[in-house]
Design an enzyme around this catalytic site. Structure first.
Site, PDB file in Angstrom:
ATOM      1  N   SER A  80      11.237  -1.791   2.469  1.00  0.00           N
ATOM      2  CA  SER A  80       9.799  -2.057   2.330  1.00  0.00           C
ATOM      3  C   SER A  80       9.084  -1.016   1.486  1.00  0.00           C
ATOM      4  CB  SER A  80       9.149  -2.115   3.712  1.00  0.00           C
ATOM      5  OG  SER A  80       9.361  -0.898   4.409  1.00  0.00           O
ATOM      6  N   ASN A 136       0.863  -1.178   0.000  1.00  0.00           N
ATOM      7  CA  ASN A 136       0.000   0.000   0.000  1.00  0.00           C
ATOM      8  C   ASN A 136       0.898   1.226   0.000  1.00  0.00           C
ATOM      9  OD1 ASN A 136       0.811  -0.391   2.778  1.00  0.00           O
ATOM     10  ND2 ASN A 136      -0.708   1.160   3.322  1.00  0.00           N
ATOM     11  N   GLN A 169       5.626   1.626  -3.247  1.00  0.00           N
ATOM     12  CA  GLN A 169       5.221   3.022  -3.106  1.00  0.00           C
ATOM     13  C   GLN A 169       6.268   3.995  -3.648  1.00  0.00           C
ATOM     14  OE1 GLN A 169       4.601   3.129   1.120  1.00  0.00           O
ATOM     15  NE2 GLN A 169       6.516   4.167   1.517  1.00  0.00           N
TER      16      GLN A 169
END
Length: 367
Positions: free
Chosen positions: A343, A57, A347
Site C-alpha cells: 500500500s 496520501n 508515498q
C-alpha cells in the site's frame, strides 16, 4: 538475439504508479523506454490494478532505513507538486486520534513533516482522549497517473497494451532489448521466469463519498478487531469535494466484490472520527455515498523486491514459455525487479524510482 538496433533500451512491464515512476526517471536520462501492460492508467475500473484504488496520501509506515529514504524523497517531491498542481496533490492537516494510552507511539517521521505536535485536550476529536497533528499530502490517483503519462509521452515513451505470460517474452516482443523492469505487482506471482510465491494480495475496500467541507485527513489509531480493519478519511484534491473512506487490508483475499458489512462499519467509524462527513446530517446514514470500491494491493512477504538480476533468456521453464519468448534464447540480459510495494506505492514512488535509475545506469555502464 538478432543483431539489430534496439527500438527500446528499457522495456517496463506494468503501468502502475511504480512502473510509471521508474519509466519517467529512465526516460529523463535519455534512454528509450517502452511500456507493456495489461492494465493502462485509464483503466480505473480494474480491481486487479491497484493504482486507481489507492487512498493515496503520504502517511509513512516505513520499517527500515531504505524504505524511509524512499518515503522521504517522495514527500519532498510531493511538496513541489502541491504548489504547481494543487488539483493533483494538496497539502493538508492530518489528525490521528486514539483512546487507549500507549497504543500509538510517535512516528519516525515526526521531524520530517511540518507542524507535528501532540494536540491539546480541547483539540482532540470528540470521543477520543489523545491525538497528534501534522501536515502532509493527499493525492488524486487518476490525475497523478495522468500527469505521469503526459510527461512520459512528451519524452517519447510508448505504451503497448498486451499480456505476457513469461518474463522472456518481454525481451523480444517489442524488438530486442537487454533490460526489462518487472513492475508487474501481483502479476509477479504467476509470471513465468519469476513466479514469486511470496507475492500475495492485500484486499482493500473503500467508499468514495461527497463531503466538500471536509478538508483534513483523519486516521483512527486505535487497534481494530480484526486487526485487518482500519479507519481513515482522506479528502481528494480537486473541486469535486470527494473523500475516500476506509478501510481494510485483508491478506490473501482475492475477492473483488464489496462487502456491505465492512462498508457499514467504515461509514459508522468514519463518521465517529469526522462528523462533518454528513454535511449537516445527524448520523452516518446521511453521508452521500458515490461508490463502493475494492482493490488488491500487491503485497510481498519481506517487503518490496527492488534488485537487478542477471539472467539468460530461455533457461527457466523453457518448456512453458510461449514461442515468442524463446526468440532470444541464450542471450545474456538483465531484469530489474520492482514489485511488492503493497500500500506504499504513491508515498514511496519517487524514492523507489530514484534508486531504480541508479541500478539501471550502473547496468548500462557495465556493458
Amino acid at each position: 538475439m538478432p543483431e539489430v538496433p534496439p527500438k527500446y533500451d528499457v522495456v517496463i512491464l506494468g503501468a502502475g504508479v511504480i512502473g510509471l515512476s521508474i519509466a519517467l526517471e529512465t526516460a529523463r536520462r535519455g534512454l528509450k523506454v517502452g511500456i507493456i501492460a495489461r492494465d493502462l492508467p485509464d483503466d480505473v475500473h480494474s480491481a486487479a490494478f491497484a493504482s486507481p484504488w489507492a487512498g493515496a496520501n503520504w502517511a509513512s509506515f516505513a520499517s527500515n532505513d531504505r524504505e524511509r529514504k524512499w518515503d522521504t524523497a517522495t514527500f519532498e517531491r510531493l511538496g513541489k507538486w502541491a504548489k504547481s498542481h494543487p488539483d493533483m496533490v494538496k497539502r493538508r492537516q492530518v489528525i490521528y486520534p486514539w483512546t487507549t494510552e500507549g497504543v500509538y507511539p510517535e512516528p519516525w517521521y515526526k521531524d520530517i513533516v511540518p507542524n507535528y505536535r501532540k494536540l491539546q485536550p480541547e483539540e482532540v476529536p470528540s470521543g477520543f482522549r489523545y491525538a497528534i497533528g501534522f501536515d502532509s499530502f493527499s493525492i488524486h490517483p487518476h490525475r497523478f497517473n495522468t500527469f505521469l503519462v503526459a510527461q512520459l509521452r512528451d519524452l517519447g515513451v510508448e505504451f503497448h497494451r498486451r499480456t505476457v505470460s513469461s518474463l522472456d517474452e518481454a525481451y523480444t516482443v517489442l524488438g530486442p532489448t537487454r533490460l526489462v523492469v518487472n513492475a508487474t505487482g501481483l502479476g509477479a506471482r504467476s509470471l513465468i521466469g519469476v513466479a514469486d510465491e511470496k507475492v500475495f494480495p492485500g484486499r482493500g475496500q473503500t467508499i468514495l463519498v461527497k463531503a466538500p467541507s471536509v478538508q483534513g485527513v483523519f486516521g483512527w489509531k486505535e487497534p481494530h478487531t480484526p486487526i485487518e480493519q482500519q479507519t481513515y478519511v482522506i479528502p481528494r484534491p480537486g473541486p469535486e469535494g470527494h473523500v475516500i473512506l476506509g478501510g481494510c487490508n485483508q491478506p490473501r483475499n482475492w475477492d473483488t466484490q464489496p462487502d456491505m458489512a465492512i462498508a457499514e462499519r467504515i461509514l459508522k467509524e468514519a463518521f465517529q472520527v469526522c462528523p462533518a462527513l454528513s454535511e449537516g446530517g445527524a448520523s452516518w446514514k446521511d453521508i452521500e455515498v458515490i461508490s463502493h470500491n475494492v482493490g488488491l494491493r500487491p503485497c510481498r512477504e519481506g517487503g518490496m523486491r527492488l534488485e537487478m538480476e542477471k539472467r539468460i533468456i530461455g533457461q527457466n521453464n523453457s518448456e512453458l514459455v510461449p514461442r515468442l519468448g524463446l526468440n532470444g534464447s541464450g542471450c545474456e540480459v538483465a531484469c530489474l525487479h520492482a514489485y511488492g510495494i503493497a500500500s506504499c506505492g504513491y508515498q514511496a514512488s519517487v524514492g523507489v524510482a530514484e534508486e531504480a535509475i541508479g541500478l539501471i545506469v550502473d547496468y548500462f555502464a557495465g556493458l
